[in-house]
Design a protein around this motif. Structure first.
Motif, PDB file in Angstrom:
ATOM      1  N   ASP A   1      -5.430  23.858  -3.480  1.00 45.69           N
ATOM      2  CA  ASP A   1      -4.561  24.488  -2.749  1.00 45.69           C
ATOM      3  C   ASP A   1      -5.167  25.660  -1.380  1.00 45.69           C
ATOM      4  O   ASP A   1      -5.838  25.431  -1.590  1.00 45.69           O
TER       5      ASP A   1
ATOM      6  N   ASN B   1      -5.190  28.688  -0.460  1.00 42.90           N
ATOM      7  CA  ASN B   1      -6.313  29.473   0.058  1.00 42.90           C
ATOM      8  C   ASN B   1      -7.494  28.846  -1.269  1.00 42.90           C
ATOM      9  O   ASN B   1      -8.549  30.173  -1.361  1.00 42.90           O
TER      10      ASN B   1
ATOM     11  N   SER C   1      -0.200  32.420  -1.306  1.00 44.97           N
ATOM     12  CA  SER C   1      -0.229  30.459  -1.533  1.00 44.97           C
ATOM     13  C   SER C   1       0.392  29.993  -2.223  1.00 44.97           C
ATOM     14  O   SER C   1       0.945  28.431  -0.626  1.00 44.97           O
TER      15      SER C   1
ATOM     16  N   GLY D   1      -0.322  25.469  -5.238  1.00 41.81           N
ATOM     17  CA  GLY D   1       0.165  26.869  -4.628  1.00 41.81           C
ATOM     18  C   GLY D   1       0.042  28.056  -5.750  1.00 41.81           C
ATOM     19  O   GLY D   1       1.161  28.544  -6.131  1.00 41.81           O
TER      20      GLY D   1
END
Length: 197
Positions: free
Chosen positions: A57, A59, A93, A87
């Motif tokens: 991901d 993030n 994301s 995401g």
């Protein structure tokens, strides 16, 4: 609330859990996930060395840690990483993953995401984009494949030890462990198997 619980669970899993392939079902799940990962839109960072597959991901702070640790191995030609984006960790994301996948050079976009990663905010450094229909489908497929393998956690790694015919599935990796793992690694193949190269 459900998203928050999923986030907390994935952070805990990603930090401390290793899935040890202990039976044929684990091996079959890892091979299936590897095959699916190699058939979906992703990108490879690096040009030489064993190939591992990583679900990430944009993030994810643990994914960022893995990127930092893998960078010198990639630069030295000792590792290639096939990145499969999902995401789900934060509201942006999916848009950040879409921006990376839709970039003219997704590998360069990923490097920009990691170079600009804000560790305090736990956010990647690549701009958020509206997913196209195709990108949205890719991201959903990647997430569904990860769910079908047993847990939604990032990073999820698929890697081959030399002599193995099917990849091992690891959910998370301890800080500092990557170099020793790569030293005895083969490559994940497009068919979901393992190669000595």
């Amino acid at each position: 609330m459900k998203r928050l619980l999923l986030l907390l669970a994935s952070l805990l899993i990603a930090e401390v859990t290793f899935a040890q392939p202990g039976n044929a079902a684990d091996g079959a799940a890892a091979a299936r996930l590897a095959r699916q990962a190699m058939q979906t839109k992703g990108f490879t960072v690096g040009t030489a060395g064993p190939l591992i597959v990583v679900f990430e991901d944009p993030n994810c702070r643990f994914c960022h840690q893995l990127s930092v640790e893998s960078a010198p191995l990639i630069a030295a030609g000792k590792l290639r990483v096939h990145v499969v984006l999902v995401g789900f960790l934060k509201p942006d994301s999916e848009g950040r993953a879409a921006g990376i996948l839709q970039a003219p050079d997704p590998a360069a976009a990923w490097e920009k995401n990691e170079a600009g990663f804000n560790e305090l905010a736990e956010e990647g450094g690549y701009p958020v984009a509206q997913p196209s229909f195709e990108t949205d489908r890719t991201l959903r497929t990647n997430l569904d494949n990860l769910k079908a393998a047993g847990q939604v956690a990032t990073p999820t790694l698929l890697m081959c030890k030399k002599g193995q015919s099917t990849p091992s599935l690891l959910r998370g990796i301890d800080k500092g462990q990557l170099q020793s793992v790569v030293a005895g690694a083969g490559s994940v193949t497009s068919s979901g198997g393992c190669s000595a190269k």
